[in-house]
Scaffold this motif. Structure first.
Motif, PDB file in Angstrom:
ATOM      1  N   ARG A  82       0.830  -1.210   0.000  1.00 63.88           N
ATOM      2  CA  ARG A  82       0.000   0.000   0.000  1.00 63.88           C
ATOM      3  C   ARG A  82       0.862   1.257   0.000  1.00 63.88           C
ATOM      4  NH1 ARG A  82      -3.258  -3.024   3.682  1.00 63.88           N
ATOM      5  NH2 ARG A  82      -2.388  -1.912   5.475  1.00 63.88           N
ATOM      6  N   LYS A  85       2.351   1.691  -3.393  1.00 63.29           N
ATOM      7  CA  LYS A  85       1.367   2.195  -4.346  1.00 63.29           C
ATOM      8  C   LYS A  85       1.185   3.700  -4.204  1.00 63.29           C
ATOM      9  CE  LYS A  85      -3.351   1.435  -6.009  1.00 63.29           C
ATOM     10  NZ  LYS A  85      -4.594   0.641  -5.837  1.00 63.29           N
ATOM     11  N   ARG A  86       1.261   4.172  -2.941  1.00 72.28           N
ATOM     12  CA  ARG A  86       1.014   5.600  -2.710  1.00 72.28           C
ATOM     13  C   ARG A  86       2.268   6.456  -2.852  1.00 72.28           C
ATOM     14  NH1 ARG A  86      -2.037   8.269   2.581  1.00 72.28           N
ATOM     15  NH2 ARG A  86      -2.043  10.426   1.773  1.00 72.28           N
ATOM     16  N   TRP A  87       3.402   5.955  -2.304  1.00 64.28           N
ATOM     17  CA  TRP A  87       4.607   6.768  -2.253  1.00 64.28           C
ATOM     18  C   TRP A  87       5.822   6.153  -2.963  1.00 64.28           C
ATOM     19  CZ3 TRP A  87       3.219  11.330  -0.674  1.00 64.28           C
ATOM     20  CH2 TRP A  87       2.216  11.467   0.291  1.00 64.28           C
ATOM     21  N   ARG A 196       3.199   7.558 -11.021  1.00 63.40           N
ATOM     22  CA  ARG A 196       2.283   8.629 -10.590  1.00 63.40           C
ATOM     23  C   ARG A 196       1.043   8.622 -11.452  1.00 63.40           C
ATOM     24  NH1 ARG A 196       4.581  14.269  -8.561  1.00 63.40           N
ATOM     25  NH2 ARG A 196       2.448  14.212  -7.786  1.00 63.40           N
ATOM     26  N   GLY A 199      -1.048   5.730 -10.451  1.00 60.75           N
ATOM     27  CA  GLY A 199      -1.700   5.991  -9.169  1.00 60.75           C
ATOM     28  C   GLY A 199      -2.934   6.857  -9.328  1.00 60.75           C
TER      29      GLY A 199
END
Length: 201
Positions: A82, A85-87, A196, A199
């Motif tokens: 997770r 996926k975000r950072w 990015r 995402g």
């Protein structure tokens, strides 16, 4: 670029080799395939001890693996995915990369840490599944150190052996080394943009 990296290693010595290899394992500004051969060049010129170069490179590589081990141990696979996926795009790390490293670990067991340290595409993230499954720290350090020592020794030895051809080799390696660094930056920016965009989708 060739001469500049040699100057940096000459100026900062073993600490410079250690720091560059540590950073290369956390976030690769300059690949070890460039750092260690040039450190070998410097050792062959008598400015550094070859054994010291190997020790500094190995220590930096192993210490650089520890943050990934602890991240896996503290967060677990799903939380790591997770976060990736975000950072993860800042480190060009995706959830799929974690799955690949975990799959490699599942197939090869604890020995994956040793063999993974010899494979550029796996070397950094193999520490994550080792932390996730709770691989004993002493065993992790032993496998990581042995694998890193072989890798850094081979790279440093290549630069050490070619020192007598320094002037000739530098003419060819300077544009190559510059190209390697530029390619790494371009590849990083490409993966950053791709992840990015993915995402946002």
């Amino acid at each position: 670029m060739f001469d500049k990296v040699v100057e940096i290693v000459s100026a900062f010595g073993y600490l410079g080799v250690f720091a560059l290899m540590l950073l290369e394992n956390i976030f690769p500004p300059i690949p070890s395939e460039l750092i260690m051969p040039l450190a070998g060049f410097v050792a062959a010129r008598g400015e550094l001890n070859f054994a010291g170069v190997m020790a500094a490179g190995t220590a930096g590589s192993v210490v650089g693996a520890l943050p990934w081990y602890y991240a896996g141990a503290k967060l677990g696979k799903e939380r790591m995915k997770r976060l990736a996926k975000r950072w993860g795009y800042w480190l060009t790390m995706s959830p799929e990369d974690i799955d690949k490293a975990s799959g490699w670990f599942d197939r090869h067991g604890k020995g994956a840490v040793f063999f993974g340290r010899l494979i550029p595409a796996v070397r950094t993230l193999i520490s994550v599944p080792a932390g996730i499954v709770g691989m004993p720290m002493l065993l992790f350090l032993a496998y990581s150190t042995l694998g890193s020592l072989i890798w850094t020794a081979l790279l440093a030895l290549s630069g050490f052996v070619l020192e007598s051809q320094y002037e000739k080799v530098s003419q060819y390696l300077d544009p190559i080394s510059t190209g390697v660094v530029v390619s790494m930056v371009v590849y990083y920016l490409y993966r950053l943009a791709r992840q990015r965009f993915a995402g946002r989708r």
